[in-house]
Design an enzyme around this catalytic site. Structure first.
Site, PDB file in Angstrom:
ATOM      1  N   HIS A 173     -10.456  -1.840  11.795  1.00 10.22           N
ATOM      2  CA  HIS A 173      -9.345  -2.721  11.129  1.00 10.22           C
ATOM      3  C   HIS A 173      -9.012  -3.925  12.173  1.00 10.22           C
ATOM      4  O   HIS A 173      -8.466  -3.788  12.736  1.00 10.22           O
ATOM      5  CB  HIS A 173      -7.644  -1.756  10.618  1.00 10.22           C
ATOM      6  N   TYR A 194      -0.933  -3.625  -7.231  1.00  8.56           N
ATOM      7  CA  TYR A 194      -1.191  -4.109  -6.002  1.00  8.56           C
ATOM      8  C   TYR A 194      -2.394  -4.331  -5.121  1.00  8.56           C
ATOM      9  O   TYR A 194      -2.581  -2.876  -5.036  1.00  8.56           O
ATOM     10  CB  TYR A 194      -0.516  -3.540  -4.851  1.00  8.56           C
ATOM     11  N   CYS A 221       0.377  -7.306  12.025  1.00 10.05           N
ATOM     12  CA  CYS A 221       0.779  -7.923  13.101  1.00 10.05           C
ATOM     13  C   CYS A 221       0.125  -9.327  13.741  1.00 10.05           C
ATOM     14  O   CYS A 221       0.117  -9.250  15.294  1.00 10.05           O
ATOM     15  CB  CYS A 221       1.142  -6.797  14.182  1.00 10.05           C
ATOM     16  N   LYS A 281      -9.761  -1.704   1.606  1.00 14.63           N
ATOM     17  CA  LYS A 281      -9.357  -0.582   2.647  1.00 14.63           C
ATOM     18  C   LYS A 281      -9.934   0.273   1.878  1.00 14.63           C
ATOM     19  O   LYS A 281     -10.115   1.286   3.077  1.00 14.63           O
ATOM     20  CB  LYS A 281      -7.830  -0.073   2.260  1.00 14.63           C
ATOM     21  N   ARG A 301       1.770 -12.651  -0.702  1.00 10.60           N
ATOM     22  CA  ARG A 301       0.502 -12.034   0.059  1.00 10.60           C
ATOM     23  C   ARG A 301      -0.196 -13.893  -1.195  1.00 10.60           C
ATOM     24  O   ARG A 301      -0.118 -14.342  -1.655  1.00 10.60           O
ATOM     25  CB  ARG A 301      -0.344 -11.523  -0.314  1.00 10.60           C
ATOM     26  N   ASP A 351     -10.021  -9.325   9.396  1.00 11.57           N
ATOM     27  CA  ASP A 351      -9.586  -7.526   8.782  1.00 11.57           C
ATOM     28  C   ASP A 351      -9.705  -6.363   8.552  1.00 11.57           C
ATOM     29  O   ASP A 351      -9.562  -5.745   9.623  1.00 11.57           O
ATOM     30  CB  ASP A 351      -8.425  -7.680   7.088  1.00 11.57           C
ATOM     31  N   ARG A 389       0.176  -0.739   0.286  1.00 11.79           N
ATOM     32  CA  ARG A 389      -0.413   0.174  -0.635  1.00 11.79           C
ATOM     33  C   ARG A 389       0.735   1.452   0.071  1.00 11.79           C
ATOM     34  O   ARG A 389       2.706   1.329   0.521  1.00 11.79           O
ATOM     35  CB  ARG A 389      -0.838  -0.040   1.576  1.00 11.79           C
ATOM     36  N   SER A 425      -1.081  -3.898  10.274  1.00 13.77           N
ATOM     37  CA  SER A 425      -0.626  -4.261   9.562  1.00 13.77           C
ATOM     38  C   SER A 425       0.254  -5.370   9.928  1.00 13.77           C
ATOM     39  O   SER A 425       0.901  -4.968   9.856  1.00 13.77           O
ATOM     40  CB  SER A 425      -1.138  -4.034   8.060  1.00 13.77           C
TER      41      SER A 425
HETATM   42  C1  OXD Z   1      -3.035  -4.142   5.465  1.00 13.15           C
HETATM   43  C2  OXD Z   1      -4.042  -5.786   4.530  1.00 13.15           C
HETATM   44  O1  OXD Z   1      -2.319  -3.766   4.869  1.00 13.15           O
HETATM   45  O2  OXD Z   1      -4.344  -6.202   4.976  1.00 13.15           O
HETATM   46  O3  OXD Z   1      -3.050  -3.721   6.589  1.00 13.15           O
HETATM   47  O4  OXD Z   1      -3.186  -5.929   3.283  1.00 13.15           O
HETATM   48 MN    MN Z   2      -5.268  -5.594   6.823  1.00 10.11          MN
END
Ligand code: OXD
Ligand code: MN
Length: 600
Positions: A224, A195, A248, A204, A370, A273, A67, A246
């Site tokens: 989130h 991406y 974590c 998002k 991913r 998420d 991102r 993100s």
């Molecule tokens: C992030 C995702 O970047 O969930 O938080 O992809």
């Molecule tokens: Mn996320």
């Protein structure tokens, strides 16, 4: 046909000048056709059909792997409504700039129209979007992450409203990459990226940035957060939502497998998420996961860290920027269960043969590579995923990656204190966003990159939600990442985090006491079940305490972070901060905020 769609589509066609318009109906046949075309064009590579049925690999451009927060804008009329944590440009100016970039950019390409539904059908939580894109990869990902096609157009009907999402790959020019949100028009425009986080506009852009703003106006929260159900041996299930920045470990926690010492406990995944949260008629907070799939980080996913995620990505999955094992045409990443392949293509497309990569220190898979996988393939998917009412929350958990400051777990004194705990969250940065990795940054409620309006107003909205809910969940903070003086993690994490979840639920059901400290309620050591865990007395003491000096330094950092909010910072938050500071001054260095010394 919904007239709002016809007129918007007409305008967009004129701007983009595609050869053709293709409506995504969500049928298996149509998606199979698009997959085949993408494969023939080299946009995706089919993986070993026996080991990974219906799985594909895609590589993005080297400069387009995360991102881009510095190229993400909230374009509302007044800059003060976007607030100090968002990039802002006035809508008219941004529309004009972007129109120039979009002009005729789909020349020679078809335009895909993807109607998508977020949230269970027939639910007061749900929202509808329509995404336009020139990318087949985006179509295939959206069909995993959301419910696309007929289910969405049926829900929309002849007059329904929808979020207008436009994405164009254009020429991937990073200097002209923009991810722009126009809350007053329910519109997102994204250009020059391919991406996921920048182009799967449901995620998002809609479900967090625009939805957070809708939620403020309509009285709910878009967060989130993962959502999980924890079933005890008696069959009771309690739901918790947890916000971590993100990369974590939200996906890992959402799919946790209890350690062997806890027979009869099960974790059910509702989402990994995003949570949309509303007050229910019973005064509790109820949550749904608006997504239908996972867009998870591949590196370190293994049988040890997350067997459920691994099982979820064995079929019907798109891998992005992982490495390719040339010997058996399977995906590979750092931290996988199998050893590094001898003959391998890295995420950039470079070929390494006969083990020659082993002398290199560059990773084979991008650290932010991913997988996109449907929730339907997840062995621990909750039956409540599609419940139109959502699930009732017993606890909300905030967390971050802090090597030093935060203890393993603590509980906020009450709702307002919990909002302060969330508002002062901080974490070391990861590879999910471009920029330096490992730097501590404040990330309120893990929403810093995702709050679509002024975060000062967002804190007010959180405080108000506590007033509206007569039975709000308790709020906690966790840190799985605390390190000892030797630089090693003190807590093993993963499945062992169940022990912390159980402490949290025991607090929610008033089964146990806790110790009041300056930062919140800390666990009495005997209340965390450590059966069978190989952990030293020193480590657990360190985990369950916080160092006064580093917390005082943190208070200074919190003040600095809040400064730009000026008048917008709610009085309640400023008061909580002052109160914490006062209590810290009264704590002595030796005792610590928690119980350093108590168990030594
Ligand atoms: C992030 C995702 O970047 O969930 O938080 O992809
Ligand atoms: Mn996320």
């Amino acid at each position: 046909m919904n007239e709002k769609i016809t007129s918007w589509l007409g305008e967009m066609r004129e701007l983009l000048a595609p050869t053709d318009v293709i409506w995504i109906d969500g049928s298996d046949e149509q998606l199979a056709e698009i997959r085949e075309e993408s494969e023939n064009n080299g946009e995706i590579i089919r993986l070993n059909s026996e080991k990974y049925p219906n799985c594909y690999l895609h590589r993005t451009a080297e400069n387009d792997v995360a991102r881009v927060e510095d190229r993400t804008f909230i374009c509302c009329e007044n800059q003060s409504d976007a607030g100090p944590t968002n990039n802002w440009v006035a809508p008219a100016e941004m529309y004009e700039k972007l129109r120039g970039l979009y002009k005729n950019c789909m020349n020679g390409k078809p335009l895909y129209v993807i109607p998508f539904l977020m949230g269970p059908p027939d639910s007061r939580f749900s929202k509808i979007g329509i995404q336009l894109t020139d990318s087949r990869y985006v179509v295939l990902n959206m069909a995993i992450m959301t419910q696309v096609g007929k289910v969405a157009t049926d829900a929309l009907g002849a007059n329904g409203d929808f979020v207008k999402c436009l994405h164009a790959t254009a020429d991937l020019d990073p200097e002209n990459r923009y991810i722009c949100h126009f809350p007053q028009d329910n519109t997102v425009w994204s250009i020059n990226s391919a991406y996921g986080g920048n182009v799967l506009l449901s995620k998002k852009c809609l479900a967090l940035r625009l939805a957070s703003d809708m939620g403020r106006r309509e009285g709910w929260l878009a967060e989130h957060m993962l959502i999980l159900g924890l079933e005890s041996p008696s069959g009771d299930v309690h739901y918790v939502a947890a916000a971590f920045p993100s990369a974590c470990g939200k996906t890992n926690l959402a799919m946790l497998i209890p350690p062997v010492q806890f027979p009869g406990y099960k974790v059910w995944t509702v989402g990994d998420d995003i949570a949309w949260i509303r007050v229910g008629a019973d005064g509790r907070l109820w949550a749904v996961n608006p997504e239908a799939g996972f867009f998870g980080v591949a590196p370190l996913t293994s049988k040890k860290t997350n067997p459920n995620a691994l099982a979820s990505i064995q079929k019907n999955t798109i891998f992005t920027n992982v490495a390719l094992n040339m010997d058996d045409n399977t995906p590979w990443w750092e931290g996988a269960d199998t050893p590094e392949p001898e003959n391998v293509v890295d995420w950039r497309g470079n070929v390494w043969q006969n083990g020659e990569h082993k002398n290199s220190d560059t990773p084979l898979a991008h650290p932010n590579s991913r997988f996109t996988a449907p929730i339907s393939g997840c062995p621990c998917r909750s039956t409540e995923w599609a419940n139109p009412e959502g699930v009732p929350l017993s606890a909300i958990i905030f967390g971050g990656r802090r090597a030093k400051t935060a203890p393993l777990v603590y509980e906020a004194f009450d709702w307002n204190h919990g909002v302060y705990v969330g508002a002062t969250m901080a974490s070391e940065t990861t590879a999910a966003a471009s920029g330096a990795v490992g730097v501590v940054r404040r990330d309120p409620m893990a929403m810093l990159p995702f709050c679509g309006y002024n975060m000062g107003d967002y804190f007010v909205h959180w405080l108000n939600m506590g007033e509206k809910a007569s039975q709000p969940p308790k709020i906690f903070h966790v840190n799985w990442f605390k390190k000892g003086d030797d630089g090693k993690f003190l807590w093993r994490g993963f499945g062992e985090n169940l022990r912390v979840l159980l402490w949290i639920l025991d607090r929610c059901t008033n089964k146990i006491g806790a110790r009041k400290s300056a930062i919140g309620f800390l666990p009495n050591k005997e209340d965390i079940n450590l059966d069978g865990l190989d952990i030293t007395e020193t480590a657990i003491n360190e985990l369950l305490s916080a160092d006064v000096q580093s917390w005082r330094e943190d208070i200074a950092a919190q003040r600095k972070f809040f400064e730009p909010f000026g008048e917008k910072l709610p009085r309640e938050i400023a008061e909580q901060l002052n109160e914490t500071e006062k209590m810290l001054i009264n704590s002595t260095e030796n005792v610590g905020v928690g119980f350093s010394g108590e168990y030594s």
